[in-house]
Design a protein around this motif. Structure first.
Motif, PDB file in Angstrom:
ATOM      1  N   LYS A 264      48.987  87.446  64.895  1.00 15.30           N
ATOM      2  CA  LYS A 264      48.232  87.809  64.038  1.00 15.30           C
ATOM      3  C   LYS A 264      48.056  89.115  63.452  1.00 15.30           C
ATOM      4  O   LYS A 264      49.080  90.278  64.382  1.00 15.30           O
ATOM      5  CB  LYS A 264      46.900  87.613  65.263  1.00 15.30           C
TER       6      LYS A 264
ATOM      7  N   LYS B  24      33.287  92.222  66.824  1.00 13.82           N
ATOM      8  CA  LYS B  24      35.184  91.230  66.717  1.00 13.82           C
ATOM      9  C   LYS B  24      35.168  89.630  67.374  1.00 13.82           C
ATOM     10  O   LYS B  24      35.860  89.346  66.669  1.00 13.82           O
ATOM     11  CB  LYS B  24      35.652  92.278  67.685  1.00 13.82           C
ATOM     12  N   VAL B  25      34.131  89.619  68.187  1.00 15.70           N
ATOM     13  CA  VAL B  25      34.095  88.087  68.267  1.00 15.70           C
ATOM     14  C   VAL B  25      34.057  87.138  67.436  1.00 15.70           C
ATOM     15  O   VAL B  25      34.125  86.574  67.084  1.00 15.70           O
ATOM     16  CB  VAL B  25      32.940  87.908  69.910  1.00 15.70           C
TER      17      VAL B  25
ATOM     18  N   GLU C  75      36.087  87.109  64.125  1.00 18.13           N
ATOM     19  CA  GLU C  75      38.216  87.042  65.083  1.00 18.13           C
ATOM     20  C   GLU C  75      37.202  85.107  64.667  1.00 18.13           C
ATOM     21  O   GLU C  75      38.795  84.635  64.532  1.00 18.13           O
ATOM     22  CB  GLU C  75      37.799  87.319  66.150  1.00 18.13           C
ATOM     23  N   LYS C  76      36.131  85.420  64.605  1.00 20.68           N
ATOM     24  CA  LYS C  76      36.096  83.728  64.886  1.00 20.68           C
ATOM     25  C   LYS C  76      35.789  83.124  64.031  1.00 20.68           C
ATOM     26  O   LYS C  76      36.739  81.769  63.137  1.00 20.68           O
ATOM     27  CB  LYS C  76      34.522  82.752  65.191  1.00 20.68           C
TER      28      LYS C  76
ATOM     29  N   ASN D 285      37.387  84.742  60.973  1.00 22.40           N
ATOM     30  CA  ASN D 285      38.823  85.010  60.348  1.00 22.40           C
ATOM     31  C   ASN D 285      39.524  84.793  61.466  1.00 22.40           C
ATOM     32  O   ASN D 285      40.417  85.720  62.140  1.00 22.40           O
ATOM     33  CB  ASN D 285      38.932  86.587  60.149  1.00 22.40           C
ATOM     34  N   PRO D 286      40.528  83.500  62.323  1.00 27.55           N
ATOM     35  CA  PRO D 286      40.970  83.424  63.085  1.00 27.55           C
ATOM     36  C   PRO D 286      42.137  84.719  63.082  1.00 27.55           C
ATOM     37  O   PRO D 286      43.812  84.318  64.235  1.00 27.55           O
ATOM     38  CB  PRO D 286      41.775  82.401  63.715  1.00 27.55           C
ATOM     39  N   ASP D 287      42.554  84.707  61.756  1.00 26.32           N
ATOM     40  CA  ASP D 287      44.702  84.912  61.528  1.00 26.32           C
ATOM     41  C   ASP D 287      44.041  86.626  61.784  1.00 26.32           C
ATOM     42  O   ASP D 287      45.475  87.396  61.558  1.00 26.32           O
ATOM     43  CB  ASP D 287      44.941  84.722  60.336  1.00 26.32           C
TER      44      ASP D 287
ATOM     45  N   GLU E  71      42.890  90.097  63.990  1.00 32.53           N
ATOM     46  CA  GLU E  71      42.180  90.687  64.980  1.00 32.53           C
ATOM     47  C   GLU E  71      42.090  92.167  65.133  1.00 32.53           C
ATOM     48  O   GLU E  71      42.839  93.180  64.665  1.00 32.53           O
ATOM     49  CB  GLU E  71      43.586  90.704  66.148  1.00 32.53           C
TER      50      GLU E  71
ATOM     51  N   LYS F  27      39.298  90.747  54.321  1.00 33.52           N
ATOM     52  CA  LYS F  27      38.491  90.209  54.672  1.00 33.52           C
ATOM     53  C   LYS F  27      37.005  90.050  55.907  1.00 33.52           C
ATOM     54  O   LYS F  27      36.165  90.410  55.896  1.00 33.52           O
ATOM     55  CB  LYS F  27      38.880  89.260  55.424  1.00 33.52           C
TER      56      LYS F  27
ATOM     57  N   TRP G  72      32.926  90.412  54.972  1.00 35.97           N
ATOM     58  CA  TRP G  72      32.548  89.591  56.526  1.00 35.97           C
ATOM     59  C   TRP G  72      31.031  90.921  56.737  1.00 35.97           C
ATOM     60  O   TRP G  72      29.689  89.923  57.033  1.00 35.97           O
ATOM     61  CB  TRP G  72      33.328  89.489  57.924  1.00 35.97           C
TER      62      TRP G  72
END
Lengths: 346, 369, 561
Positions: free
Chosen positions: A29, A47-48, A51-52, A54-56, A58, A273, A277
């Motif tokens: 990632k 963070k969780v 990342e949920k 925007n899975p790409d 980290e 991103k 967010w």
């Protein structure tokens, strides 16, 4: 005979490479290095959630107190490591902007946020998350035991009864400390503000490195009064500490936790991103778990033990003033109070 | 791979030639002008007091401390600039330098493992060597379990394992006690004779050198004093230094007078050698055993009177310290056989007449240092 | 015979010598890059302004003109002096009991004295807060004085420095020559006089050495004052504040250079002292075997037991602190404070990082140090003395200074080694460099005991030196090698002073987490982490004792006669 003496060294090098590889095993990632002064317990949920969505991407947090992270970013200016600066006092972000370290970016959905929580320029340099403010933690158990009354105003803290019982953060390292100092200087005027601090200094037991520590120490009864910020205060109270959270009557200094993109980032898309967010309602709902006042209008769930009238107690705040005079204020403060032989250690 | 027995292979052709060798450490000259030829199969000892350069010379030949100048030719190959590993020798040190964590067998086979030899071949060779040094059952032991003499034999076997053309022994017996030393030096000599390997041994012990060497290289102050057979070194030392260093020697200082004569105080000595000018200061060297006491008459050459000041019992001989009235400043010692002592009743205080045959005397210019 | 011999030989260059030279050059280069250049960068930084222009002594002038900073020097000297005065006599008596008396349980007592070495220096400070803080269990003993300040620092430092002093003094006292005592006894000298005329003089170099080591440790320790210093500023915390708090690198560099001075002085004196000590001790002295003396032995046992009780008490307090839910209001015990995710973003990860870092430091460090010492001791080439000298430098460089030097050097724009900045590798390199000297000296001592002719023998047998290195040198030195590895591991686990400047989010270490959590007020979690670190070092140390017993019996069979 290939097994040479250098073989040992080579084995060692190989091992270290393996170790290194292990650390970056999840390198598929985009790794976004985010410098932050957010509280420790906030990092994981944020963070969780991000990342949920925007899975790409980290997030790799680099956390320290506001003062430290600010100083560090300034120091790394010529050789930057950060992609994004998130959850850092706006005062510091303005400083970075003046240093040319910020990549302005028009965050999607920024228009929906409260105007005070976004940079007025176009494109804006930073985007706000939540407001945090000075607060006083008072340990009721110890106060009773030692016959030390609960303070209601900043002025109360000058009383001799508090001598050696007040803790506050060192503004040089702690953003919380700085916003208290900046708040006094703005609301009382510079001369009066310094005079107030001179008086307060007589009662201070210790200047802590971090902004949380004074309230935690008050919560543990190590000292009776801790000058900290409202979020930490309500958290400690919720955990069951015998403390009262007080927003002094004169009004309190405050700052915004805000985010910006570091100029020169190699991960600009991912950085955008993250900033996008922070402007979403979902993100603000998360912020609202900790802070009563967040950027997204209408997101104002009640935080347990959060001081009521918080918004009303916030003084008229001039971020530009704070940013511009930050260095001078800290220099003056350090000169006056830092390391001066403590009146307390008799 | 069997040990070649080349008994009697001495002195056929030159094996090692050292020419104009020089070694300096900073401003200190440790060796200068070393010229030396060693024959194949020869056993040579480097003998000299400590600091004379004998070990330095050995280490230069081994390539461990390369020389500053000069040439070393081994078996027709110029090895002057070769690293130790590309030379052809085995070496044994005073400290044995056995690898303490390896068994005796592993130590002996240490140099073989590197040579593409099959495991059984190595084992056989090691066993052969262990038998050769008389320790056939000590293979699985560790060096610390052996006595000093046994350890040194293992070190010798290790050095010989690869059948080197040259065996270097650096004071191999110095760390051992006297009896072991005597026995081991005989064994070394015997082994060397059997294998015919050209051998150089460094020692400061003249008796050791004399007993084992085919030839002795006497060294002093970084240069060679004399190279010769033990017999010649003993009988005809080439310099005052050699005369004094090897064996016991009396030094009688005097002045050269008529041809064939030397004046020693009131005495007039006849000498066989005569290369010095009249009036030159000179020293006569005489071995204690060269004194004759029987049948000494007035016409016996170099006869003089003396008193026995003290005697010392040495076993086969009695050593007498003589006081010569005409040479009061020159104490001399003379060895007399037990027979003579008994027959003539030699004892402290006796006045005697002794003589030194001219052909046994060596004459050197100057006085001993 | 010669025919066969020539068959095995290949003419060519002297491979061994070249490999050795390359090795020496490699180690020299590594030490130059890992030690000298960073130190140079810190020195030059102290003469520059923020823009990097040379300003001469201006920073120093500014430092001494800032009252608070200049005060720190006096404060540092004060606590260092006080600690030295307290800890050296205590350690001397303790070491005396261990070496010169017949107290029972010497092994246990010696082990207890070493406990503080296994802990990060923050641990005693945290324990002291629980004991003497404003809510401390026995705060009454302070008679109203505060623990936050010089009292707390000195108490913490005494705990932290005690084992170092005991180790040095035990060595000094165990080198006694029994014949001196026999001589004194045969002359009818009374015990008091023997003590003052024989014992004390023979230990005076050990005492000097211990004093300097303790003084330097206190001057440069960061962990204790950061926890318990309160408003009492010392140089070590000043560097941290200047650099981490204000990113005032120039002033940080000045403080760092000033911190080097006492360390350097103690280093030089220690070297001189050691040289004398060697000359003082005859090689043929007869070891002294203490004789029982009921009264003295009982008194000594009481003393040692008291000291041991304090040491274990402090450790116990830290463990207790880590288990209490909410001191002092909720005293129920549990492991809540060990759920580090609640207190620190990295949670347990910083502990695993520490473990990885310590393991890498132990493995790579031991390989590098031992190979380096081997090349210096047995190698060829002109660089050997240079390597040896460079290897001695870290002893005179406080960790704080080294860490800062790494920031300056590896984070400088344009440094081709800049890619290391922020990596685990740099932490490992820094830690190896930090503890290089002691490891190097241990290796050198072990190597000096080997026969100097091993290399000559293998050369004569045409065996390359590295084969002998692996087959003989390494196995024979295995005890020393294990020692070095454990030393590096334990220190890497507990060190904070150097790494606090160069860790990053991905490479945060347990010791840094302790400082951070304590900073944010989570003192119980900090105690918990300190306990975890101590337990890890203790486990490794214990495992060493157990395993090496078995391992050494198997690999060192040859030592038996």
């Amino acid at each position: 005979m290939k097994n040479t003496g250098k073989g040992l060294v080579a084995t060692g090098v190989a091992l270290s490479v393996l170790l290194g590889a292990g650390l970056s095993a999840a390198a598929a990632k985009t790794q976004l290095t985010v410098y932050t002064a957010l509280e420790n317990e906030q990092l994981r949920p944020y963070k969780v959630a991000f990342e949920k969505a925007n899975p790409d991407v980290e997030i790799v947090w680099v956390r320290d107190s506001t003062g430290v992270i600010t100083a560090r970013l300034l120091a790394e200016k010529s050789n930057p490591k950060a992609d994004v600066i998130m959850g850092v006092a706006v005062t510091s972000l303005i400083l970075f902007e003046n240093e040319g370290m910020i990549e302005p970016y028009a965050v999607k959905g920024a228009d929906a946020l409260r105007p005070a929580f976004r940079d007025a320029k176009n494109p804006p340099a930073w985007i706000g998350m939540d407001a945090y403010m000075s607060a006083v933690c008072y340990n009721t158990v110890e106060g009773q035991k030692k016959n030390i009354p609960q303070p209601t105003s900043w002025a109360d803290l000058l009383k001799p009864v508090y001598r050696g019982q007040v803790v506050m953060p060192n503004p040089a390292s702690s953003g919380t400390g700085f916003l208290s100092v900046s708040g006094w200087l703005q609301s009382k005027g510079e001369a009066e503000g310094w005079k107030y601090m001179d008086g307060l200094h007589q009662n201070i037991a210790v200047y802590t490195h971090s902004g949380s520590a004074p309230c935690v120490q008050a919560a543990r009864g190590e000292y009776v009064v801790g000058i900290s910020f409202e979020y930490r205060a309500s958290q400690e109270k919720t955990k069951g500490a015998p403390i009262e959270v007080i927003l002094p009557s004169e009004g309190v200094g405050w700052d915004l936790e805000a985010s910006a993109i570091h100029k020169g980032t190699k991960n600009l898309e991912a950085a955008k991103k993250l900033l996008d967010w922070t402007a979403t309602k979902e993100a603000n709902t998360l912020f609202n778990n900790y802070f009563g006042v967040v950027a997204y209008p209408g997101v104002s769930k009640e935080v347990p033990n959060y001081p009521k009238d918080a918004e009303a107690k916030m003084i008229k705040n001039d971020f530009a003033f704070s940013a511009k005079n930050r260095e001078a204020i800290l220099a003056e403060w350090t000169k006056r109070y830092d390391g001066k032989s403590a009146p307390k250690a008799k | 791979m069997a040990i070649a027995t080349q008994a009697g292979a001495e002195g056929r052709r030159p094996y090692l030639r050292v020419a104009g060798l020089e070694k300096r450490f900073g401003s200190f000259t440790a060796l200068s002008g070393i010229d030396l030829t060693i024959q194949e199969g020869e056993f040579v000892c480097f003998l000299g007091p400590s600091g004379c350069g004998k070990t330095t010379l050995l280490r230069a030949i081994a390539g461990l401390d390369p020389q500053t100048g000069g040439q070393i030719i081994q078996a027709g190959r110029d090895i002057s600039r070769l690293p130790p590993a590309q030379r052809d020798y085995g070496i044994v040190f005073q400290s044995y330098a056995l690898f303490p964590n390896l068994t005796v067998a592993e130590n002996v086979g240490y140099g073989l493992v590197n040579r593409r030899m099959k495991r059984p071949a190595i084992a056989a060779r090691v066993q052969e060597l262990l038998a050769m040094i008389g320790l056939p059952d000590s293979g699985p032991k560790y060096p610390a379990q052996l006595s000093g003499g046994q350890q040194q034999r293992v070190a010798l076997a290790r050095a010989l394992a690869t059948s080197p053309g040259l065996l270097l022994l650096d004071e191999p017996l110095s760390a051992l006690d006297a009896r072991v030393r005597l026995r081991l030096r005989g064994e070394i000599k015997e082994l060397q004779r059997r294998l015919g390997v050209t051998t150089i041994m460094v020692t400061h012990d003249q008796e050791e050198a004399i007993s084992v060497a085919d030839r002795i290289v006497v060294m002093n102050h970084g240069h060679i004093e004399q190279v010769d057979t033990p017999d010649a070194i003993y009988r005809t030392p080439a310099s005052l230094f050699v005369a004094g260093f090897v064996g016991t020697m009396n030094f009688l200082t005097g002045t050269k007078s008529d041809p064939g004569r030397v004046r020693l105080g009131a005495l007039d000595f006849r000498v066989a050698e005569d290369a010095l000018e009249r009036g030159a200061a000179c020293t006569i060297c005489a071995r204690p055993e060269d004194f004759i006491i029987r049948n000494v008459g007035r016409d016996t050459p170099n006869a003089f009177e003396a008193t026995i000041a003290a005697t010392e019992f040495l076993g086969p001989v009695v050593r007498a310290r003589l006081h010569i009235p005409t040479l009061p400043a020159m104490p001399v010692v003379a060895d007399f056989s037990l027979n003579a002592v008994t027959d003539l009743g030699l004892a402290s205080g006796r006045a005697i007449t002794v003589a030194l045959p001219p052909d046994r005397l060596r004459l050197f210019p100057g006085a001993p240092a | 015979m010669t025919v066969l011999a020539e068959g095995g030989r290949r003419p060519g260059i002297d491979r061994d010598a070249w490999v050795m030279r390359a090795g020496v050059a490699g180690i020299a280069l590594a030490l130059f890059l890992a030690i000298l250049l960073p130190l140079w960068s810190i020195l030059s930084k102290s003469f520059e302004d923020r823009s990097g222009a040379f300003v001469g002594l201006a920073n120093y002038v500014r430092f001494f003109a800032t009252p608070s900073l200049a005060d720190s020097i006096l404060n540092s000297l004060f606590v260092a002096g006080m600690t030295t005065l307290l800890v050296v006599p205590l350690a001397f008596v303790y070491a005396y009991a261990l070496t010169r008396t017949c107290v029972p349980g010497k092994k246990l007592l010696a082990g207890i004295a070493l406990v503080p070495i296994l802990s990060p220096s923050m641990l005693p400070a945290i324990a002291l807060v629980y004991l003497f803080g404003n809510q401390g269990m026995i705060r009454g003993l302070l008679l109203g004085e505060t623990i936050y300040g010089p009292i707390g620092i000195v108490m913490g430092q005494v705990f932290y420095c005690f084992p170092h002093a005991v180790l040095i003094l035990t060595t000094a006292l165990s080198l006694a020559d029994a014949r001196l005592y026999e001589a004194a006894q045969s002359l009818g000298t009374n015990r008091r006089r023997v003590f003052f005329t024989v014992t004390l003089p023979s230990a005076k170099y050990g005492l000097a050495s211990a004093s300097f080591v303790v003084f330097t440790l206190v001057m440069t320790d960061f962990g204790i004052p950061v926890v318990i210093g309160g408003r009492f500023n010392v140089l070590a915390t000043d560097v941290y504040k200047q650099v981490m708090g204000q990113q005032n690198f120039q002033m940080g560099a000045v403080v760092a250079v000033i911190l080097v001075i006492p360390a350097l002085a103690s280093f030089v004196v220690d070297r001189l002292v050691q040289r004398r000590q060697v000359a003082l001790l005859g090689a043929r002295s007869v070891p002294l075997i203490p004789q029982p003396q009921a009264g003295r032995d009982r008194a000594m046992l009481a003393f040692c037991a008291a000291v041991g009780f304090v040491i274990l008490g402090i450790l116990g307090t830290a463990i207790f602190a880590s288990l209490v839910k909410l001191w002092p209001y909720n005293l129920s015990l549990g492991f809540a404070n060990y759920i580090f995710d609640d207190y620190d973003a990295d949670g347990w990860r910083s502990y695993w990082n520490s473990l990885k870092m310590a393991a890498a430091t132990a493995i790579i460090g031991t390989a590098v140090v031992f190979t380096g010492a081997y090349l210096v001791e047995k190698g060829k080439g002109a660089g050997r003395q240079v390597v040896h000298l460079m290897a001695m430098v870290p002893l005179a460089v406080p960790g704080l200074v080294l860490g800062l030097a790494y920031v300056f050097f590896f984070n400088a724009p344009g440094n081709p080694l800049g890619f290391l900045y922020g990596t685990m590798a740099l932490l490992v390199i820094c830690t190896i460099a930090h503890f290089y000297t002691v490891a190097h000296l241990t290796a050198t001592t072990a190597l000096k005991q080997l026969d100097p002719e091993f290399e000559a023998v293998s050369a004569s047998l045409q065996v390359p030196f590295w084969r002998t290195f692996l087959k003989v040198t390494v196995p024979v030195c295995l005890p020393a090698i294990i020692n070095i590895a454990i030393y590096l591991f334990v220190n890497a686990m507990t060190t904070v002073s150097a790494v606090i400047f160069i860790y990053t989010a991905q490479t945060k270490l347990a010791s840094v987490a302790i400082v951070n959590m304590n900073d944010s007020g989570a003192i119980a979690a900090a105690a918990a982490m300190a306990v975890v670190v101590t337990a890890t070092s203790a486990t490794v140390k214990l495992a060493e004792t157990l395993v090496s017993g078995v391992l050494l019996r198997r690999t060192q069979r040859w030592r038996a006669r």
